[in-house]
Every structure is written in C-alpha cells, then in structure tokens.
Motif scaffolding. Sequence first.
Motif, PDB file in Angstrom:
ATOM      1  N   ILE A  85       0.837  -1.196   0.000  1.00  0.00           N
ATOM      2  CA  ILE A  85       0.000   0.000   0.000  1.00  0.00           C
ATOM      3  C   ILE A  85       0.875   1.252   0.000  1.00  0.00           C
ATOM      4  N   LEU A  89       0.873   4.063  -3.051  1.00  0.00           N
ATOM      5  CA  LEU A  89       0.587   5.480  -2.830  1.00  0.00           C
ATOM      6  C   LEU A  89       1.753   6.348  -3.299  1.00  0.00           C
ATOM      7  N   TRP A  92       1.411   6.856  -6.974  1.00  0.00           N
ATOM      8  CA  TRP A  92       0.481   7.949  -7.283  1.00  0.00           C
ATOM      9  C   TRP A  92       1.188   9.299  -7.170  1.00  0.00           C
ATOM     10  N   HIS A 121      -7.143   4.409  -2.885  1.00  0.00           N
ATOM     11  CA  HIS A 121      -5.932   5.212  -3.052  1.00  0.00           C
ATOM     12  C   HIS A 121      -6.281   6.632  -3.494  1.00  0.00           C
TER      13      HIS A 121
END
Length: 299
Positions: A85, A89, A92, A121
């Motif tokens: 995770i 992120l 992104w 997200h």
Amino acid sequence: MTSHTVTRHDVTFGSGGDTCAAWLFLPDGVENPPVVILGHGLGATREMRLDAFAERFAQAGIAALAFTYRHFGDSTGRPRQLLSIKRQLADWDAAIAHVKTRPDIDNTRVAVWGSSFGGGHAVIVAARHPELLAAIAQCPFTDGLASARALGPKGTMRVLPAVAADILSHVRGKAPVLLTLAGAPGEKALMTAPDALPGYLALVPEGGTFVNEVAARVAPTITWHRPGKAAKDVQMPILFCICDHDSVTPPDETIAYALTAPKNEIKRYDAGHFDIYLGEPFEAVVADQTEFLTRHLKA
C-alpha cells in the motif's frame, strides 16, 4: 460535446528507484489540455479496461495518464506481485509529479481517478494533494474490515497459513509465498465472491495475460486499511461511483464515508463490482465521470 481523435503514447516515470509503465492519451488538436491520472485495483494492470475510460476522457478533451503499479505488469520492481500500500501510494505521488513536468498538458488542472483498491488510493491521494482540482473514486475500497466481513471467517482462515508462510519467507529474505487473488467460492484466495474470478478475467484483453496471484503478506495490511477515513479531508470535488450490488467493497460503508467529504458527489449504479467496466454500466458511469471532469477541470 466535441469528440476528439486521440493519440496514445507509451510513457514511463520513476518511483522509488523503479519504473512505472503508463499510457498517455492526448486529445488531438487540444493545446494544454487538463489531465486525469488513472490507477487500477487489487493486482490489476492498466490493460484491464483503464484504456477504455482514458480514451473516453481524451475524446472529451481531457488528457489521461493510465499507469501500472510497481511490481506488476510491465512496470519494474522486485519481487514480482508484491502489493505494498505504501509503495502504491508513492506511485500515485510519482505520477502526479510526472504530469507536472510535461509541457504537453496543463499541469495546473489535474485530477485523479481510481477504481476498486485504487479508488481507496484516490481518496487518500486527493486528501494529500490539495492542489488537485477533482477526484473520482469508482466502486472504491474504503474499509478493510467491511471487505473482510464480505470474505467471511472461513475464507479468512483459509488464507492465514499462506500469510504466515510469506511473512516468514520475507524475514528469511526468500521469494514471496504467493496467494491466489481471485478464486471461486470456497477456494483459498483473497476474493472468493461468485463474480470475482469471472469479473477479473472479463477485464483481460484478448491475447493478454493476468497473473492471478499476490504476495500473501498483503492480506493483513488490507484488512486494517481504511482509506475511507481520509474522505473528510478531501477539499476538492470528489465523485463517488458506487455499485449497489458490490460483493467486494460493501456499498453502505462507502456511502457513509463519501458523505463525510465536504464537496462530495455520489452516483449509484444498479451493478456489481465488476460490471462497471463493461457494457451498459460502463457507458453510464463513464458518461457521468466525463461530465464531472469536464465541469471541474474546465475542459
């Protein structure tokens, strides 16, 4: 509304020492278009229908960057099939940084679009990046405990041995122990809803491949992940597209979180979690999303 022809470019951007592979869809004849960044769900890659959404947005005059997370598809990253995770992120963040450097788009008009796990997200990213103008969370994963309840206690017990084995393997510096991502009801997999496996396979393009496995260590991090809690901190307009018959991300919890976003817009669809990518549900949702993006990005 004018429909532009679209040119797709293969692009890459760096993230954490690795490389994310992406497609940039540009509307022909539009100078300095706004841009929306698209990221997919659990273990999926951009080939699995992100291009369908991106192309529609570009036809409406909005550039679209669809990327694949590190450790998956044709992006780099070792070990393969590692779903982190924190790293996703960071991908992104790297995608946003990339579009801000491009001379062929307007980097002051940027939005994010995430689906399923990527929808969660998108909520977190929107909360972290107040400079964005808009965000879309499609059938978003908002509450790990709610999704775990959907899997059920028996399903949870089935995956625990693989989780323990993978954590031990990680400590010993060995290759990950992989767990099936989408399986039939009763199988040992992260998702076992009746529509999960056929739903994933329906998104794979003809001649394409889908690696239906992830490193098992991700299971407990998913259970305790609650991206919906970030919705209250999203200051820009955010559109929640919610499937009423969602077997993976229960809609009631999603709606409750969506209502905490100060500038929320909520659209509901008579569809299941995987229906939204194809056919009539796709046509309905992509029309709503295009209208939302056009309005808030001033395309």
